[in-house]
Design a protein around this motif. Structure first.
Motif, PDB file in Angstrom:
ATOM      1  N   LEU A   1      21.999  50.578  40.044  1.00 53.47           N
ATOM      2  CA  LEU A   1      21.520  49.890  41.134  1.00 53.47           C
ATOM      3  C   LEU A   1      22.501  49.895  42.330  1.00 53.47           C
ATOM      4  O   LEU A   1      23.783  50.101  42.177  1.00 53.47           O
ATOM      5  N   PRO A   2      22.058  49.831  43.543  1.00 56.40           N
ATOM      6  CA  PRO A   2      23.001  50.072  44.568  1.00 56.40           C
ATOM      7  C   PRO A   2      23.872  48.846  44.762  1.00 56.40           C
ATOM      8  O   PRO A   2      23.645  47.817  44.636  1.00 56.40           O
ATOM      9  N   GLY A   3      25.392  49.038  44.985  1.00 56.78           N
ATOM     10  CA  GLY A   3      26.338  48.357  45.111  1.00 56.78           C
ATOM     11  C   GLY A   3      26.980  47.903  43.735  1.00 56.78           C
ATOM     12  O   GLY A   3      28.169  47.286  44.132  1.00 56.78           O
ATOM     13  N   VAL A   4      26.438  48.187  42.599  1.00 53.68           N
ATOM     14  CA  VAL A   4      26.928  47.901  41.328  1.00 53.68           C
ATOM     15  C   VAL A   4      28.256  48.949  41.175  1.00 53.68           C
ATOM     16  O   VAL A   4      28.129  50.113  41.115  1.00 53.68           O
ATOM     17  N   ASP A   5      29.544  48.177  41.129  1.00 52.38           N
ATOM     18  CA  ASP A   5      30.717  48.814  40.796  1.00 52.38           C
ATOM     19  C   ASP A   5      30.966  49.156  39.302  1.00 52.38           C
ATOM     20  O   ASP A   5      31.272  50.349  39.104  1.00 52.38           O
ATOM     21  N   ARG A   6      30.558  48.289  38.507  1.00 52.04           N
ATOM     22  CA  ARG A   6      30.594  48.532  37.126  1.00 52.04           C
ATOM     23  C   ARG A   6      29.906  47.709  36.219  1.00 52.04           C
ATOM     24  O   ARG A   6      29.820  46.580  36.719  1.00 52.04           O
ATOM     25  N   VAL A   7      29.571  48.148  34.749  1.00 51.02           N
ATOM     26  CA  VAL A   7      28.846  47.136  33.912  1.00 51.02           C
ATOM     27  C   VAL A   7      29.839  46.963  32.951  1.00 51.02           C
ATOM     28  O   VAL A   7      30.337  47.882  32.293  1.00 51.02           O
ATOM     29  N   ILE A   8      29.856  45.585  32.570  1.00 52.87           N
ATOM     30  CA  ILE A   8      30.732  45.458  31.459  1.00 52.87           C
ATOM     31  C   ILE A   8      30.034  44.725  30.417  1.00 52.87           C
ATOM     32  O   ILE A   8      28.937  44.084  30.311  1.00 52.87           O
ATOM     33  N   GLY A   9      30.159  45.016  29.010  1.00 53.71           N
ATOM     34  CA  GLY A   9      29.504  44.835  27.913  1.00 53.71           C
ATOM     35  C   GLY A   9      29.712  43.486  27.188  1.00 53.71           C
ATOM     36  O   GLY A   9      30.884  42.924  27.672  1.00 53.71           O
ATOM     37  N   ASN A  10      29.000  42.726  26.563  1.00 49.85           N
ATOM     38  CA  ASN A  10      29.057  41.552  26.088  1.00 49.85           C
ATOM     39  C   ASN A  10      30.106  41.257  25.315  1.00 49.85           C
ATOM     40  O   ASN A  10      31.043  40.228  25.262  1.00 49.85           O
ATOM     41  N   ALA A  11      30.490  42.264  24.622  1.00 49.85           N
ATOM     42  CA  ALA A  11      31.970  42.259  23.616  1.00 49.85           C
ATOM     43  C   ALA A  11      33.271  42.455  24.438  1.00 49.85           C
ATOM     44  O   ALA A  11      34.182  41.762  23.761  1.00 49.85           O
ATOM     45  N   ASP A  12      33.006  42.748  25.751  1.00 52.27           N
ATOM     46  CA  ASP A  12      34.370  42.937  26.695  1.00 52.27           C
ATOM     47  C   ASP A  12      34.651  41.998  27.515  1.00 52.27           C
ATOM     48  O   ASP A  12      35.453  41.533  28.136  1.00 52.27           O
ATOM     49  N   LYS A  13      33.425  40.858  27.766  1.00 49.38           N
ATOM     50  CA  LYS A  13      33.313  40.513  29.262  1.00 49.38           C
ATOM     51  C   LYS A  13      34.401  39.238  29.059  1.00 49.38           C
ATOM     52  O   LYS A  13      34.696  38.693  30.413  1.00 49.38           O
ATOM     53  N   LEU A  14      34.635  38.788  28.137  1.00 49.64           N
ATOM     54  CA  LEU A  14      35.593  37.614  27.949  1.00 49.64           C
ATOM     55  C   LEU A  14      37.006  38.036  27.787  1.00 49.64           C
ATOM     56  O   LEU A  14      37.748  37.133  27.053  1.00 49.64           O
ATOM     57  N   LYS A  15      37.315  39.423  27.629  1.00 45.35           N
ATOM     58  CA  LYS A  15      38.781  39.727  27.485  1.00 45.35           C
ATOM     59  C   LYS A  15      39.562  39.834  28.617  1.00 45.35           C
ATOM     60  O   LYS A  15      39.115  40.600  29.562  1.00 45.35           O
ATOM     61  N   PRO A  16      40.668  39.190  28.611  1.00 43.28           N
ATOM     62  CA  PRO A  16      41.491  39.340  29.983  1.00 43.28           C
ATOM     63  C   PRO A  16      41.771  40.614  30.412  1.00 43.28           C
ATOM     64  O   PRO A  16      41.738  41.134  31.595  1.00 43.28           O
ATOM     65  N   GLU A  17      42.147  41.486  29.387  1.00 43.89           N
ATOM     66  CA  GLU A  17      42.531  42.763  29.773  1.00 43.89           C
ATOM     67  C   GLU A  17      41.298  43.619  30.517  1.00 43.89           C
ATOM     68  O   GLU A  17      41.238  44.655  31.050  1.00 43.89           O
ATOM     69  N   THR A  18      39.909  43.412  30.265  1.00 45.93           N
ATOM     70  CA  THR A  18      38.992  43.938  30.979  1.00 45.93           C
ATOM     71  C   THR A  18      38.977  43.786  32.415  1.00 45.93           C
ATOM     72  O   THR A  18      38.907  44.642  33.339  1.00 45.93           O
ATOM     73  N   TRP A  19      39.435  42.440  32.644  1.00 49.46           N
ATOM     74  CA  TRP A  19      39.112  42.154  34.151  1.00 49.46           C
ATOM     75  C   TRP A  19      40.580  42.516  35.056  1.00 49.46           C
ATOM     76  O   TRP A  19      40.803  42.792  36.072  1.00 49.46           O
ATOM     77  N   ALA A  20      41.595  42.742  33.955  1.00 51.64           N
ATOM     78  CA  ALA A  20      43.014  43.270  34.480  1.00 51.64           C
ATOM     79  C   ALA A  20      42.823  44.658  35.013  1.00 51.64           C
ATOM     80  O   ALA A  20      43.733  45.235  35.636  1.00 51.64           O
ATOM     81  N   ALA A  21      41.770  45.485  34.266  1.00 49.00           N
ATOM     82  CA  ALA A  21      41.683  46.862  34.613  1.00 49.00           C
ATOM     83  C   ALA A  21      40.668  47.214  35.472  1.00 49.00           C
ATOM     84  O   ALA A  21      40.290  48.356  35.340  1.00 49.00           O
ATOM     85  N   LEU A  22      40.207  46.384  36.425  1.00 45.51           N
ATOM     86  CA  LEU A  22      39.295  46.732  37.354  1.00 45.51           C
ATOM     87  C   LEU A  22      39.585  47.757  38.047  1.00 45.51           C
ATOM     88  O   LEU A  22      38.569  48.506  38.884  1.00 45.51           O
ATOM     89  N   ASP A  23      40.914  48.382  38.422  1.00 43.83           N
ATOM     90  CA  ASP A  23      41.066  49.426  39.028  1.00 43.83           C
ATOM     91  C   ASP A  23      40.863  50.501  38.396  1.00 43.83           C
ATOM     92  O   ASP A  23      40.839  51.860  38.871  1.00 43.83           O
ATOM     93  N   ALA A  24      40.912  50.549  37.095  1.00 48.08           N
ATOM     94  CA  ALA A  24      40.809  51.754  36.194  1.00 48.08           C
ATOM     95  C   ALA A  24      39.370  52.290  36.348  1.00 48.08           C
ATOM     96  O   ALA A  24      38.522  51.672  36.594  1.00 48.08           O
ATOM     97  N   PRO A  25      39.193  53.475  35.794  1.00 50.67           N
ATOM     98  CA  PRO A  25      37.744  54.245  35.786  1.00 50.67           C
ATOM     99  C   PRO A  25      36.872  53.134  34.835  1.00 50.67           C
ATOM    100  O   PRO A  25      37.613  52.758  33.673  1.00 50.67           O
ATOM    101  N   PRO A  26      35.750  52.902  34.987  1.00 52.10           N
ATOM    102  CA  PRO A  26      34.800  52.120  34.121  1.00 52.10           C
ATOM    103  C   PRO A  26      34.748  52.536  32.771  1.00 52.10           C
ATOM    104  O   PRO A  26      34.658  53.769  32.648  1.00 52.10           O
TER     105      PRO A  26
END
Length: 422
Positions: free
Chosen positions: A89-114
Motif C-alpha cells: 500500500l502507498p506510504g507504508v514504511d514497514r509491516v510488523i508481525g504480531n509476535a514482534d509488535k510488542l518487543k522494544p527492540e522492534t521499535w528501536a530498530a526502525l532505521d534498520a532494513p525491515p
C-alpha cells in the motif's frame, strides 16, 4: 515526534495499541530521522471480517494523503496473515508481525532494513507489557492470554495470533496493581480466548483461579470485568466468583455465534444451544440480575430461515441484552469459505434483523432500570457505564471522569439510561 495509533478490532487490539504507543514514543522520542518530520502512524489491523480489512486499508490511504511525510507502520492480525498485501500500500514504511509488535527492540530498530514477518505459529510465550495509560479512557485493559488452539471453521484469527499462551499470574497482578495506583477504577481482562487460560503455566491454573488470586492480591481494585467467554469453558472457581465476588461485575459477554445446533456443528463450535441457555440460567441463579452480551453471526453458509430463527429466539431464551452482530464474512483458506454461501444482501438483511432484536432487548433492560440506583463509572463528564455495562448519560449536571457515583435512573433513551447529578 508524535505517534498516532489507529486501532481496528477487538479489546486485545486496544490494549496492544496502547503498549505500542508507549514503545514507539520511547523509541522515536526526539529522533526526526526515525519518525519523519510529521511523526509516525501505527495502524493495528483486524482480520475478523473483510469489512475490518477494508476500513484499515482506507485509513492507511487517508493517512498517507493527509500526512505525506509520516512514517506508516502496519501491524495486527490482517498484516500478520498477508504482510505482502499491506506492505504494497502507498506510504507504508514497514509491516510488523504480531509476535514482534510488542518487543522494544522492534521499535528501536526502525532505521534498520525491515525484517520479515515471523511465524506466529512458532510463538511460545506471551510477555506481560505494563501499560499504565489508556488515552481517553477510565477503564484499562490487561492482556492475560494470547492466541487460540481451536479451529472454528469461519475464523482466521488463530493464524494471526498463533497458539494459546498465558501471562503468568504474578505479571497480571503487577500490572493491575500499577493501573489502580495510576487511578483506574475498572480493569478488563482480555485475550483471544481467555477461558483457555492456564494450561501452559506451572500448576495449570484456570481462569477462575487466576481471577480469584488477582482480586485477593489487589483488594484496592473496585471493579473487574472479563472479555468474551466460551460457554462450555467456565470453570468452577469462576462460577464461585460470579456467585460471591461483588467486585466482579454482573455482566458477562459470551462467544455464542449462533443459535442453531446444526450451524454450531458446522462452525465447529464446542457448545450447543442448550449449553448457552444453561450457562445463562446458572449465572442468573447465582447472581440475580446478571446481564449478558454476545457475539452472533448472521448468514453463515447453509443457514436457513429456520436456523436464523433459532438465533433470533436465543436473544430471548438466554436473556441477551447487548449484541455484537456480524454478517458472515468468508475468510480466505477457512473451511467455511468452501461451503455453499448465502447471498451477501441476505446476510446483511438477517444481521439487521438481529441488531433490531438486540436493540429491543437493550431497551427492555433500560426501561426496567428506571427508578433504580446504579453505580456508574464515568468515562466523560456527562456519561459512563453501570455495573451491568449499560451506558448512562447525565441529563443534568456533570461528573468527574474516572469517578464512580451512585445515581438514580430517571429515564431512558433507545441507547442509554438517563440520570441527573446533584
Amino acid at each position: 515526534m508524535t505517534v498516532e495509533v489507529l486501532t481496528f478490532g477487538c479489546r486485545l487490539n486496544t490494549y496492544e495499541s496502547e503498549a505500542m504507543r508507549d514503545l514507539a514514543s520511547r523509541a522515536l522520542a526526539g529522533d526526526a530521522t526515525k519518525a519523519g518530520q510529521t511523526g509516525a502512524i501505527v495502524v493495528n489491523t483486524c482480520a475478523v471480517t473483510a469489512e475490518a480489512e477494508r476500513q484499515a486499508r482506507q485509513a492507511i490511504r487517508k493517512a498517507h494523503r493527509d500526512n505525506p511525510g509520516a512514517r506508516i507502520i502496519v501491524t495486527g492480525c490482517a498484516a500478520q496473515i498477508a504482510p505482502e498485501k499491506w506492505s504494497a500500500l502507498p506510504g507504508v514504511d514497514r509491516v510488523i508481525g504480531n509476535a514482534d509488535k510488542l518487543k522494544p527492540e522492534t521499535w528501536a530498530a526502525l532505521d534498520a532494513p525491515p525484517a520479515p514477518v515471523s511465524d506466529i505459529m512458532a510463538a511460545t510465550e506471551t510477555a506481560a507489557h505494563l501499560v499504565t495509560e489508556f488515552a481517553g479512557r477510565a477503564r484499562a485493559f490487561v492482556q492475560v492470554q494470547q492466541g487460540c488452539d481451536h479451529r472454528c471453521t469461519f475464523c482466521v484469527i488463530p493464524f494471526g495470533r498463533g497458539p494459546s499462551r498465558s501471562v503468568p499470574i504474578g505479571a497480571v497482578v503487577e500490572q493491575v496493581r500499577a493501573l489502580v495506583q495510576a487511578g483506574y477504577r475498572e480493569v478488563v481482562l482480555t485475550g483471544v480466548d481467555i477461558t483457555s487460560y492456564g494450561p501452559d503455566l506451572p500448576g495449570r491454573p484456570s481462569l477462575g483461579q487466576m481471577v480469584r488470586r488477582l482480586l485477593a492480591l489487589v483488594p484496592e481494585l473496585p471493579r473487574l470485568r472479563l472479555s468474551s467467554l466460551d460457554p462450555v469453558e467456565v470453570d468452577e472457581d469462576l462460577w464461585r466468583l460470579i456467585a460471591e465476588e461483588p467486585r466482579l461485575m454482573p455482566h458477562l459477554h459470551l462467544s455464542l455465534q449462533h443459535g442453531a445446533d446444526l450451524i454450531l456443528k458446522r462452525m465447529k463450535r464446542r457448545h450447543l444451544r442448550a449449553d448457552a441457555i444453561a450457562l445463562a440460567e446458572r449465572a442468573r441463579r447465582l447472581r440475580p440480575g446478571m446481564v449478558f452480551g454476545a457475539d452472533l453471526i448472521a448468514g453463515f453458509p447453509t443457514e436457513t430461515e429456520e436456523h436464523f430463527a433459532d438465533t433470533l429466539a436465543l436473544v430471548e431464551d438466554c436473556g441477551l441484552s447487548f449484541l455484537h452482530v456480524f454478517p458472515y464474512s468468508e475468510r480466505p483458506d477457512t473451511p467455511a469459505a468452501r461451503m455453499p454461501q448465502l447471498p451477501v444482501p441476505l446476510r446483511k438483511e438477517r444481521a439487521a434483523r438481529l441488531r433490531e432484536a438486540g436493540a429491543r432487548a437493550a431497551a427492555r433492560l433500560f426501561n426496567a432500570r428506571i427508578g433504580q440506583e446504579e453505580a456508574v463509572l464515568f468515562e466523560h463528564a456527562d456519561r459512563g457505564h453501570t455495573e451491568h455495562f449499560a451506558p448512562l448519560r447525565l441529563a443534568r449536571g456533570t461528573a468527574t471522569p474516572g469517578e464512580i457515583r451512585r445515581l438514580r435512573v430517571t429515564g431512558a433513551t433507545p441507547d442509554a439510561l438517563l440520570a441527573e447529578a446533584a
